[in-house]
Each structure stands twice: as C-alpha cells, then as structure tokens.
Design a protein around this motif. Structure first.
Motif, mmCIF file in Angstrom:
data_model
loop_
_atom_site.group_PDB
_atom_site.id
_atom_site.type_symbol
_atom_site.label_atom_id
_atom_site.label_comp_id
_atom_site.label_asym_id
_atom_site.label_seq_id
_atom_site.Cartn_x
_atom_site.Cartn_y
_atom_site.Cartn_z
ATOM 1 N N LYS A 44 34.114 37.443 22.609
ATOM 2 C CA LYS A 44 34.997 36.545 23.421
ATOM 3 C C LYS A 44 34.400 35.174 23.905
ATOM 4 O O LYS A 44 35.274 34.457 23.501
ATOM 5 C CB LYS A 44 35.515 37.555 24.805
ATOM 6 C CG LYS A 44 36.810 36.803 25.581
ATOM 7 C CD LYS A 44 37.027 37.761 26.700
ATOM 8 C CE LYS A 44 38.085 37.067 27.440
ATOM 9 N NZ LYS A 44 38.439 37.758 28.798
ATOM 10 N N ALA A 45 33.251 35.320 24.290
ATOM 11 C CA ALA A 45 32.805 33.860 24.905
ATOM 12 C C ALA A 45 32.440 33.080 23.415
ATOM 13 O O ALA A 45 33.032 32.006 23.382
ATOM 14 C CB ALA A 45 31.356 34.098 25.558
ATOM 15 N N TRP A 46 32.135 33.579 22.338
ATOM 16 C CA TRP A 46 31.890 32.671 21.106
ATOM 17 C C TRP A 46 33.339 32.410 20.872
ATOM 18 O O TRP A 46 33.225 30.977 20.331
ATOM 19 C CB TRP A 46 31.468 33.943 20.079
ATOM 20 C CG TRP A 46 31.468 33.252 18.738
ATOM 21 C CD1 TRP A 46 32.285 33.425 17.525
ATOM 22 C CD2 TRP A 46 30.459 32.281 18.073
ATOM 23 N NE1 TRP A 46 32.119 32.878 16.692
ATOM 24 C CE2 TRP A 46 30.935 32.052 16.803
ATOM 25 C CE3 TRP A 46 29.331 31.594 18.728
ATOM 26 C CZ2 TRP A 46 30.379 31.268 16.013
ATOM 27 C CZ3 TRP A 46 28.876 30.544 17.819
ATOM 28 C CH2 TRP A 46 29.201 30.215 16.511
ATOM 29 N N ASN A 47 34.562 33.244 20.626
ATOM 30 C CA ASN A 47 35.799 32.769 20.256
ATOM 31 C C ASN A 47 36.230 31.594 21.133
ATOM 32 O O ASN A 47 36.935 30.699 20.665
ATOM 33 C CB ASN A 47 36.591 34.016 20.317
ATOM 34 C CG ASN A 47 36.305 34.975 19.187
ATOM 35 O OD1 ASN A 47 35.456 34.834 18.337
ATOM 36 N ND2 ASN A 47 36.938 35.917 19.262
ATOM 37 N N GLN A 48 36.044 31.834 22.427
ATOM 38 C CA GLN A 48 36.322 30.684 23.160
ATOM 39 C C GLN A 48 35.546 29.285 22.855
ATOM 40 O O GLN A 48 36.154 28.191 23.049
ATOM 41 C CB GLN A 48 36.277 31.012 24.763
ATOM 42 C CG GLN A 48 37.059 32.184 25.260
ATOM 43 C CD GLN A 48 38.485 31.547 25.225
ATOM 44 O OE1 GLN A 48 38.859 30.526 25.539
ATOM 45 N NE2 GLN A 48 39.534 32.523 24.885
ATOM 46 N N LEU A 49 34.285 29.551 22.733
ATOM 47 C CA LEU A 49 33.670 28.210 22.187
ATOM 48 C C LEU A 49 34.265 27.653 20.934
ATOM 49 O O LEU A 49 34.333 26.326 21.101
ATOM 50 C CB LEU A 49 32.079 28.630 21.960
ATOM 51 C CG LEU A 49 31.090 27.483 21.634
ATOM 52 C CD1 LEU A 49 29.745 27.760 22.143
ATOM 53 C CD2 LEU A 49 30.948 27.192 20.107
ATOM 54 N N LEU A 50 34.605 28.171 20.093
ATOM 55 C CA LEU A 50 35.166 27.649 18.771
ATOM 56 C C LEU A 50 36.496 26.969 19.171
ATOM 57 O O LEU A 50 36.715 25.961 18.684
ATOM 58 C CB LEU A 50 35.183 28.528 17.559
ATOM 59 C CG LEU A 50 33.946 28.462 16.851
ATOM 60 C CD1 LEU A 50 32.753 29.070 17.542
ATOM 61 C CD2 LEU A 50 34.258 29.044 15.421
ATOM 62 N N LEU A 51 37.307 27.539 19.877
ATOM 63 C CA LEU A 51 38.329 27.432 20.299
ATOM 64 C C LEU A 51 38.573 26.055 21.143
ATOM 65 O O LEU A 51 39.349 25.089 20.911
ATOM 66 C CB LEU A 51 39.430 28.520 20.999
ATOM 67 C CG LEU A 51 41.003 28.014 21.351
ATOM 68 C CD1 LEU A 51 41.607 27.763 19.998
ATOM 69 C CD2 LEU A 51 41.635 29.395 22.006
ATOM 70 N N VAL B 253 30.172 26.769 28.300
ATOM 71 C CA VAL B 253 31.323 26.437 27.545
ATOM 72 C C VAL B 253 32.548 26.081 28.477
ATOM 73 O O VAL B 253 33.594 25.265 27.830
ATOM 74 C CB VAL B 253 31.897 27.832 26.812
ATOM 75 C CG1 VAL B 253 33.038 27.642 26.053
ATOM 76 C CG2 VAL B 253 30.627 28.157 25.961
ATOM 77 N N ARG B 254 32.561 26.565 29.557
ATOM 78 C CA ARG B 254 33.538 25.969 30.689
ATOM 79 C C ARG B 254 33.619 24.675 31.201
ATOM 80 O O ARG B 254 34.361 24.185 31.823
ATOM 81 C CB ARG B 254 33.938 27.326 31.508
ATOM 82 C CG ARG B 254 34.225 28.430 30.885
ATOM 83 C CD ARG B 254 34.687 29.521 32.274
ATOM 84 N NE ARG B 254 33.767 29.894 32.829
ATOM 85 C CZ ARG B 254 33.178 31.072 32.572
ATOM 86 N NH1 ARG B 254 33.316 31.625 31.344
ATOM 87 N NH2 ARG B 254 32.100 31.398 33.217
ATOM 88 N N THR B 255 32.508 24.068 30.963
ATOM 89 C CA THR B 255 32.149 22.660 31.578
ATOM 90 C C THR B 255 33.132 21.692 31.063
ATOM 91 O O THR B 255 33.710 21.744 29.942
ATOM 92 C CB THR B 255 30.642 22.229 31.397
ATOM 93 O OG1 THR B 255 30.460 20.915 31.969
ATOM 94 C CG2 THR B 255 30.579 21.924 29.802
ATOM 95 N N ASN B 256 33.328 20.752 31.943
ATOM 96 C CA ASN B 256 34.221 19.590 31.471
ATOM 97 C C ASN B 256 33.501 18.407 31.374
ATOM 98 O O ASN B 256 33.967 17.315 31.022
ATOM 99 C CB ASN B 256 35.088 19.193 32.715
ATOM 100 C CG ASN B 256 36.220 20.263 32.980
ATOM 101 O OD1 ASN B 256 36.872 20.742 32.066
ATOM 102 N ND2 ASN B 256 36.367 20.656 34.367
ATOM 103 N N MET B 257 31.937 18.464 31.314
ATOM 104 C CA MET B 257 31.194 17.424 30.931
ATOM 105 C C MET B 257 30.823 17.525 29.339
ATOM 106 O O MET B 257 30.327 18.251 29.138
ATOM 107 C CB MET B 257 30.002 17.411 31.854
ATOM 108 C CG MET B 257 30.194 17.276 33.464
ATOM 109 S SD MET B 257 28.814 17.306 34.148
ATOM 110 C CE MET B 257 28.228 18.985 34.361
#
Length: 296
Positions: free
Chosen positions: A171-178, A146-150
């Motif tokens: 937390k990771a799921w929420n970051q993915l949607l945001l 999820v943190r990738t810039n590609m």
C-alpha cells in the motif's frame, strides 16, 4: 535480508568525502565517529555532531565517478549516491558509527533524530536508510516520508533509493508511485519498479489517468510503465488510445507497455507498430529515455 556491510559502507563514504572536503573536515568527522562508536557516548554527542556536520565538511555536491557508482551498487544493490552532498555523506557516516547491537536502542536514537530534524537532516536520514543496520525497523518512518510536502525530502525517500522497493508494504509503495506522478517527479529514478509492480497499482494508475484525461490534463507517459505487465481487457483501450495520439512519446510508452505484457491483444498491438517494436527490441527505446524526454 538486504543489509549492507557497515564497514565497507563506511570505508566507501569516507573515501568519497576525502576527495570532496577539507583535511580539517575529515579530522573533525573522524574524531566524532570515534566518539560515537564508544559505549560511553551520550545521545547529545550524536545530536550535536549530526547538526554541526555541514559547518565542518560543507554542503557541496559530491564529485562521483562511474566507478564510484559501480562500487556503490556492489555495496548495496540500488544504492546510488550520485546526488548526495558532503554533509549528507558525513551524517550517514555518523549514523554508521553508532553501536548497533541493540536494535531497539539504535532505532530509538534514529527516531529522535527524525522527529527533530530540519530539512537537510531529513534528506540525510532518509537517504541513509538502505545502509543502516536493522533496516526493517524503519518501514513506518519511510512511509511517513512519502507523505511529506518538502520536495527535497520526498526525493530523498523516493528517488535513487532502494529502501522503498525492498521494505515498503504494498500500500505504501503504491502511494509512493502515485504521488511521484502527482507531484511531477521522474518515475524512472525510482528503484525497483518492475519488481514491485502489482495489479492494484495498475488499477490505481489507470484510474488516475482517466481523471486527468477527463479534466483535460496531460498524463505522464511514465505512468504506463507499472501498468504494462497488467494490461487486460479493462485497460487495453487506454493503450489503444495512446497509440492513436499525435505525440510520439505517448506512442513510445504504449509500445514499451505492450512489450511488458503477455496479454494477446497487447502483443498484437505491438506487432501492428513494427517500427516501435524494433526500437524496443533493440534497446533504443526504454523507460529511462521516456522519463528523460518527459522532463525535457
């Protein structure tokens, strides 16, 4: 708990590839699959075959029918290879051919591939996650994706992939949607939004909308999809604002959000817009339509 049957997955992907690559490509792939299935196979055999796959099967997008997609969803709910390429399918077949009785050993092989992969290889690795044995072993790796810039790699993690909804921590799921909204990717292509919507995500998204509005920037109408079930006294004014906008798609998003809510002021808002209410109830208006219109 969401383990796809490996043999069924292999048969399905092999049949897809037989329609989308050469006889020589299938012969090469079959040989490598048999080699990797052997207990005598070396790690380098996997890494070399994984790297070489595009040279033998090509990189063309798979030609997939509606019947193929139905079968894919039966193999693994949410599995959708509609945007896969031939090399991606071949690489997934190589992974599914590995002995997997030892979960730690299997995860170690995959981790080595992840740590040395180029972009195309990462796309295949992340796309394969819902079909792999021991899927729970890759939660942290998916969160890193999820943190990738590609962009292509991010889409492989986030879009048309049931793995995040089924395995990611909240937390990771929420970051993915945001992040999907932040990088202007389509939210409607994320699997499992309704099942994984939560109050903290709704708060994060409304805060993000306020930041965008304060800066004079547009807010994707898709943002309100995970907010709908959590409309309350704090964010109802945001929904009222949407209904007052001249842009039809924002009013439609407001109606869909209210239709997901049991909060009385939200249901009253929807009642005050009978034309939109009728479109929602008839199915003419839905979130996939909103997502498609937002991208147009």
């Amino acid at each position: 708990m969401y383990q796809a049957d490996i043999n069924t997955s292999k048969t399905f992907l092999k049949e897809l590839l037989e329609r989308n690559t050469t006889v020589q490509g299938i012969e090469w792939l079959t040989k490598k699959m048999n080699q990797l299935a052997s207990e005598d196979a070396k790690d380098k055999d996997l890494y070399l075959a994984f790297s070489a796959a595009p040279r033998f099967v090509g990189k063309e997008k798979l030609r997939i029918t509606d019947e193929d997609l139905e079968q894919a969803n039966k193999i693994r709910k949410g599995f959708n290879p509609s945007r896969w390429t031939a090399d991606q399918a071949a690489r997934t077949l190589l992974l599914l051919s590995l002995p997997a009785q030892d979960a730690d050993a299997f995860a170690k092989k995959l981790e080595t591939l992840f740590s040395t992969a180029d972009m195309g290889e990462l796309v295949a690795l992340y796309g394969s996650l819902p079909l792999l044995p021991h899927p729970e072993a890759f939660k942290k790796r998916a969160a890193e994706g999820v943190r990738t810039n590609m962009g292509d790699v991010y889409e492989a993690v986030a879009l048309e992939n049931p793995y995040p909804a089924d395995y990611m921590e909240e937390k990771a799921w929420n970051q993915l949607l945001l992040k999907t909204l932040f990088v202007a990717k389509p939210l409607y292509r994320i699997y499992g939004i309704e099942a994984r919507s939560n109050a903290e995500l709704a708060r994060m998204l409304t805060d993000y909308a306020h930041e965008r509005w304060a800066a004079g920037r547009p807010v994707s109408p898709e943002l309100w999809r995970p907010v709908g079930p959590f409309i309350n006294e704090t964010n109802i004014q945001d929904i009222e604002k949407l209904f007052s906008q001249p842009n039809e798609i924002e009013r439609e998003a407001a109606a869909l959000a209210c239709a997901q809510s049991s909060y009385k002021p939200a249901t009253e808002l929807l009642e005050a817009h009978p034309d939109l209410k009728q479109k929602v109830e008839s199915g003419v208006l839905n979130w996939s339509l909103i997502g498609s219109k937002a991208l147009a």
